[in-house]
Design an enzyme around this catalytic site. Structure first.
Site, PDB file in Angstrom:
ATOM      1  N   ASP A   1     -46.493  72.336  51.909  1.00 60.16           N
ATOM      2  CA  ASP A   1     -47.610  73.089  51.038  1.00 60.16           C
ATOM      3  C   ASP A   1     -47.488  72.527  49.718  1.00 60.16           C
ATOM      4  O   ASP A   1     -48.397  71.980  48.987  1.00 60.16           O
ATOM      5  CB  ASP A   1     -47.673  74.672  51.145  1.00 60.16           C
ATOM      6  CG  ASP A   1     -47.880  75.162  52.493  1.00 60.16           C
ATOM      7  OD1 ASP A   1     -48.496  74.423  53.294  1.00 60.16           O
ATOM      8  OD2 ASP A   1     -47.520  75.960  52.701  1.00 60.16           O
TER       9      ASP A   1
ATOM     10  N   GLU B   1     -55.460  77.072  58.746  1.00 61.57           N
ATOM     11  CA  GLU B   1     -55.453  78.462  58.932  1.00 61.57           C
ATOM     12  C   GLU B   1     -56.784  79.319  58.846  1.00 61.57           C
ATOM     13  O   GLU B   1     -56.675  80.545  58.757  1.00 61.57           O
ATOM     14  CB  GLU B   1     -54.261  79.125  58.003  1.00 61.57           C
ATOM     15  CG  GLU B   1     -52.802  78.626  58.476  1.00 61.57           C
ATOM     16  CD  GLU B   1     -51.874  79.352  57.661  1.00 61.57           C
ATOM     17  OE1 GLU B   1     -50.713  79.415  58.334  1.00 61.57           O
ATOM     18  OE2 GLU B   1     -52.048  79.780  56.544  1.00 61.57           O
TER      19      GLU B   1
ATOM     20  N   LYS C   1     -50.787  78.869  53.602  1.00 61.90           N
ATOM     21  CA  LYS C   1     -50.902  77.458  53.545  1.00 61.90           C
ATOM     22  C   LYS C   1     -51.945  77.342  52.371  1.00 61.90           C
ATOM     23  O   LYS C   1     -51.677  76.445  51.496  1.00 61.90           O
ATOM     24  CB  LYS C   1     -51.330  76.703  54.700  1.00 61.90           C
ATOM     25  CG  LYS C   1     -50.013  76.784  55.773  1.00 61.90           C
ATOM     26  CD  LYS C   1     -50.406  75.869  56.747  1.00 61.90           C
ATOM     27  CE  LYS C   1     -49.288  76.199  57.919  1.00 61.90           C
ATOM     28  NZ  LYS C   1     -47.658  75.905  57.324  1.00 61.90           N
ATOM     29  N   GLY C   2     -53.216  77.995  52.389  1.00 55.01           N
ATOM     30  CA  GLY C   2     -53.866  77.654  51.530  1.00 55.01           C
ATOM     31  C   GLY C   2     -53.705  78.303  49.949  1.00 55.01           C
ATOM     32  O   GLY C   2     -53.874  77.456  48.851  1.00 55.01           O
TER      33      GLY C   2
ATOM     34  N   ASP D   1     -45.978  86.981  53.142  1.00 57.92           N
ATOM     35  CA  ASP D   1     -44.857  86.280  53.978  1.00 57.92           C
ATOM     36  C   ASP D   1     -43.898  87.522  54.112  1.00 57.92           C
ATOM     37  O   ASP D   1     -43.382  88.072  53.252  1.00 57.92           O
ATOM     38  CB  ASP D   1     -44.213  85.282  53.513  1.00 57.92           C
ATOM     39  CG  ASP D   1     -45.344  83.827  53.744  1.00 57.92           C
ATOM     40  OD1 ASP D   1     -46.653  84.198  54.393  1.00 57.92           O
ATOM     41  OD2 ASP D   1     -44.872  82.961  53.089  1.00 57.92           O
TER      42      ASP D   1
ATOM     43  N   GLY E   1     -38.218  81.459  49.888  1.00 59.54           N
ATOM     44  CA  GLY E   1     -39.776  81.994  49.514  1.00 59.54           C
ATOM     45  C   GLY E   1     -40.745  80.851  49.415  1.00 59.54           C
ATOM     46  O   GLY E   1     -40.393  79.593  49.068  1.00 59.54           O
TER      47      GLY E   1
ATOM     48  N   ASN F   1     -47.124  66.643  59.388  1.00 60.81           N
ATOM     49  CA  ASN F   1     -45.681  66.356  59.713  1.00 60.81           C
ATOM     50  C   ASN F   1     -45.577  65.627  61.131  1.00 60.81           C
ATOM     51  O   ASN F   1     -46.621  65.523  61.661  1.00 60.81           O
ATOM     52  CB  ASN F   1     -44.856  67.697  59.575  1.00 60.81           C
ATOM     53  CG  ASN F   1     -45.114  68.412  60.747  1.00 60.81           C
ATOM     54  OD1 ASN F   1     -45.717  68.346  61.689  1.00 60.81           O
ATOM     55  ND2 ASN F   1     -44.717  69.847  60.698  1.00 60.81           N
TER      56      ASN F   1
ATOM     57  N   GLY G   1     -39.786  65.744  56.562  1.00 63.11           N
ATOM     58  CA  GLY G   1     -38.817  66.343  56.062  1.00 63.11           C
ATOM     59  C   GLY G   1     -37.709  66.129  55.272  1.00 63.11           C
ATOM     60  O   GLY G   1     -38.155  65.260  54.252  1.00 63.11           O
TER      61      GLY G   1
HETATM   62  P1  ATP Z   1     -43.076  73.042  56.151  1.00 66.61           P
HETATM   63  O1  ATP Z   1     -43.990  73.601  57.482  1.00 66.61           O
HETATM   64  O2  ATP Z   1     -41.620  73.808  56.288  1.00 66.61           O
HETATM   65  O3  ATP Z   1     -43.614  73.719  54.795  1.00 66.61           O
HETATM   66  P2  ATP Z   1     -43.795  70.623  56.769  1.00 66.61           P
HETATM   67  O4  ATP Z   1     -43.049  70.478  58.247  1.00 66.61           O
HETATM   68  O5  ATP Z   1     -45.196  70.677  56.620  1.00 66.61           O
HETATM   69  O6  ATP Z   1     -43.059  71.793  55.983  1.00 66.61           O
HETATM   70  P3  ATP Z   1     -41.897  68.512  55.869  1.00 66.61           P
HETATM   71  O7  ATP Z   1     -42.120  67.183  56.547  1.00 66.61           O
HETATM   72  O8  ATP Z   1     -40.822  69.167  56.515  1.00 66.61           O
HETATM   73  O9  ATP Z   1     -43.468  69.249  56.067  1.00 66.61           O
HETATM   74  O10 ATP Z   1     -41.584  68.388  54.533  1.00 66.61           O
HETATM   75  C1  ATP Z   1     -42.563  68.004  53.529  1.00 66.61           C
HETATM   76  C2  ATP Z   1     -41.869  67.379  52.311  1.00 66.61           C
HETATM   77  O11 ATP Z   1     -40.891  68.057  51.730  1.00 66.61           O
HETATM   78  C3  ATP Z   1     -41.267  66.156  52.820  1.00 66.61           C
HETATM   79  O12 ATP Z   1     -41.964  64.714  52.955  1.00 66.61           O
HETATM   80  C4  ATP Z   1     -40.006  65.825  51.937  1.00 66.61           C
HETATM   81  O13 ATP Z   1     -40.652  65.144  50.815  1.00 66.61           O
HETATM   82  C5  ATP Z   1     -39.988  67.495  51.384  1.00 66.61           C
HETATM   83  N1  ATP Z   1     -38.617  68.129  52.017  1.00 66.61           N
HETATM   84  C6  ATP Z   1     -38.659  68.894  53.188  1.00 66.61           C
HETATM   85  N2  ATP Z   1     -37.264  69.105  53.433  1.00 66.61           N
HETATM   86  C7  ATP Z   1     -36.710  68.550  52.853  1.00 66.61           C
HETATM   87  C8  ATP Z   1     -35.257  68.729  52.404  1.00 66.61           C
HETATM   88  N3  ATP Z   1     -34.378  69.257  53.296  1.00 66.61           N
HETATM   89  N4  ATP Z   1     -34.581  68.109  51.219  1.00 66.61           N
HETATM   90  C9  ATP Z   1     -35.502  67.254  50.486  1.00 66.61           C
HETATM   91  N5  ATP Z   1     -37.106  67.405  50.457  1.00 66.61           N
HETATM   92  C10 ATP Z   1     -37.403  67.929  51.574  1.00 66.61           C
HETATM   93  O1  RIB Z   2     -46.512  76.532  55.258  1.00 65.58           O
HETATM   94  C1  RIB Z   2     -45.815  77.809  55.030  1.00 65.58           C
HETATM   95  C2  RIB Z   2     -46.750  78.974  55.276  1.00 65.58           C
HETATM   96  O2  RIB Z   2     -47.218  79.221  56.748  1.00 65.58           O
HETATM   97  C3  RIB Z   2     -46.269  80.552  55.018  1.00 65.58           C
HETATM   98  O3  RIB Z   2     -46.400  80.721  53.547  1.00 65.58           O
HETATM   99  C4  RIB Z   2     -46.833  81.320  55.858  1.00 65.58           C
HETATM  100  O4  RIB Z   2     -47.651  82.124  55.121  1.00 65.58           O
HETATM  101  C5  RIB Z   2     -47.606  80.597  57.009  1.00 65.58           C
HETATM  102  O5  RIB Z   2     -48.980  80.351  56.715  1.00 65.58           O
END
Ligand code: ATP
Ligand code: RIB
Length: 299
Positions: free
Chosen positions: A248, A141, A43-44, A16, A283, A185, A217
Site C-alpha cells: 500500500d 476491498e 488498503k484504501g 487493524d 502497523g 504482487n 517483496g
Molecule cells: P503487503 O501485502 O505486505 O502490503 P505486497 O505483497 O502487496 O505487500 P510486496 O511485493 O511484498 O507487496 O512489497 C511491496 C514493495 O515493498 C516491494 O516492491 C519493495 O519495494 C517493498 N518491500 C517489501 N518487503 C520489503 C523488505 N523486506 N525490504 C525492503 N523493501 C520491501
Molecule cells: O494491505 C494491508 C491492509 O490489508 C491492512 O491494513 C488490512 O486492513 C488489510 O486491508
C-alpha cells in the site's frame, strides 16, 4: 480543457487488530500472542495516507461505520489532511482486519468488510472528485462493481487509472481494459493471469494493460511498459519488522509521484523507498513515511 491534479482513492478503510506472534499457529492449535494492538489500516486508507504523506493532494472515497473505530479512522483522514467530505458514515460496523505478524515479519490477514461493502455506487460528487484528479487509485476491498464503475468513469474523463489488484481475485476483461497501470504482487499476478509461472503471468498482464508493476517483496519490483519489461527496481536492504502495508505504501507513494509528473522508473524508485521505510516500523498507517523522510533517503 479539464485540469487534473492530485490523487483520488476509492477504497476500503479498516481497523487493524494486530497480533504479534513468534510463529503462526497450526490448525487446531492455540498460541499466546506476544502483543496485540489496534492500528488504522485498510488498503484504501493506507494508500490514501501514503499518497498524502508523499505530498499529493488526496481525496478519499469510502465508508466508515458510526462506531468508535469509524471515529478513529475519520481522525486519521483529518490529521493527514486528506479530503474526506465524500466519506459515507453508515449503520454497519467499520471494516476490521485480523492480522497475525510472525517472528520473520510475515503477515496473515482476514478482513471483515463491514461498512466497506456498502460502497456499491458512485455519487455525482465522487465523479467530480475523480474527474478533477490526475490519478485514480483503486484496490479490491470494495465491491468490484464500484471499482469497475470508477475505473471506466476515470478513463472517460482522462484521469489516469491505477489498480492495485489486492486482495487477489480474477479480473473481468472490461476492468483490465480500463486501466493505465496495474500493480500486483507475485501471487496476484499468477492468479489473475492464470499461470503458476511468474514470467508467463507477467508477460500476459503486460499484454493486457499499458503499464504493469509486479512487486517482489524484498526483491523489489519489475516494470513493464507497452508489453515489454523495461527494468527492475531493487528493494532497499533493510531489516523488516512488519511488512503489513508495504504494498500500500508503494502504491500510494507511486501514485503521488505519477500525479506530479514523474516518469515510470523514477516514480517506482520513489515508491520503493517509501515502502522500505514502512517495513521497518510496526502497523500499516503508523509506518507510512513522510515526503521529507523519503526524500532524505533518496538524496
Ligand atoms: P503487503 O501485502 O505486505 O502490503 P505486497 O505483497 O502487496 O505487500 P510486496 O511485493 O511484498 O507487496 O512489497 C511491496 C514493495 O515493498 C516491494 O516492491 C519493495 O519495494 C517493498 N518491500 C517489501 N518487503 C520489503 C523488505 N523486506 N525490504 C525492503 N523493501 C520491501
Ligand atoms: O494491505 C494491508 C491492509 O490489508 C491492512 O491494513 C488490512 O486492513 C488489510 O486491508
Amino acid at each position: 480543457m479539464t485540469t487534473h491534479s492530485g490523487v483520488a482513492v476509492v477504497g476500503s478503510a479498516n481497523m487493524d487488530i494486530l497480533f504479534t506472534v513468534d510463529r503462526v499457529p497450526s490448525p487446531g492449535e492455540t498460541l499466546l500472542a506476544e502483543s496485540v494492538a489496534l492500528h488504522p489500516g485498510g488498503k484504501g486508507l493506507n494508500q490514501a495516507v501514503a499518497a498524502a504523506r508523499a505530498g499529493a493532494v488526496t481525496t478519499f472515497v469510502g465508508a466508515l461505520g458510526r462506531d468508535s473505530h469509524g471515529n478513529q479512522l475519520a481522525a486519521v483522514l483529518t490529521e493527514d489532511g486528506i479530503v474526506d467530505t465524500l466519506v459515507r458514515r453508515v449503520d454497519e460496523a467499520t471494516g476490521q482486519a485480523f492480522i497475525v505478524v510472525d517472528g520473520r515479519g510475515e503477515n496473515t490477514i482476514i478482513v471483515a468488510s463491514g461498512a466497506n461493502s456498502s460502497v456499491v455506487a458512485l455519487t455525482d460528487d465522487d465523479r467530480a472528485a475523480i474527474a478533477a484528479s490526475s490519478v485514480l487509485l483503486l484496490q479490491l476491498e470494495l465491491p468490484v462493481g464500484v471499482v469497475l464503475a470508477a475505473a471506466k468513469f476515470a478513463r472517460s474523463v482522462g484521469t489516469t487509472v491505477m489498480l492495485n489488484a489486492a486482495p487477489a481475485q480474477p479480473l473481468a476483461p472490461e476492468l483490465l481494459e480500463s486501466l493505465d497501470y496495474l500493480i500486483v504482487n507475485e501471487h496476484e499476478a499468477c492468479l489473475i493471469a492464470g499461470s503458476d509461472d511468474l514470467s508467463v503471468a507477467s508477460a500476459t498482464l503486460a499484454s493486457l494493460v499499458g503499464r504493469v508493476i509486479v512487486t517482489l517483496g524484498s526483491q523489489g519490483s519489475a516494470l513493464f511498459d507497452g508489453g515489454i519489461e523495461v527494468g527492475m527496481v531493487p528493494a532497499l536492504k533493510v531489516t523488516a519488522v512488519d511488512t503489513t502495508g508495504a504494498g500500500d505504501t508503494f502504491c500510494g507513494a507511486f501514485a503521488a509521484a505519477i500525479a506530479e509528473g514523474r516518469e515510470l522508473a523514477e516514480a517506482a524508485t520513489f515508491g520503493t523507498t517509501a515502502a522500505a521505510l514502512s517495513v521497518q516500523r510496526v502497523g500499516a498507517v503508523p509506518s507510512i513515511p513522510s515526503r521529507e523522510s523519503i526524500d532524505a533517503v533518496l538524496e
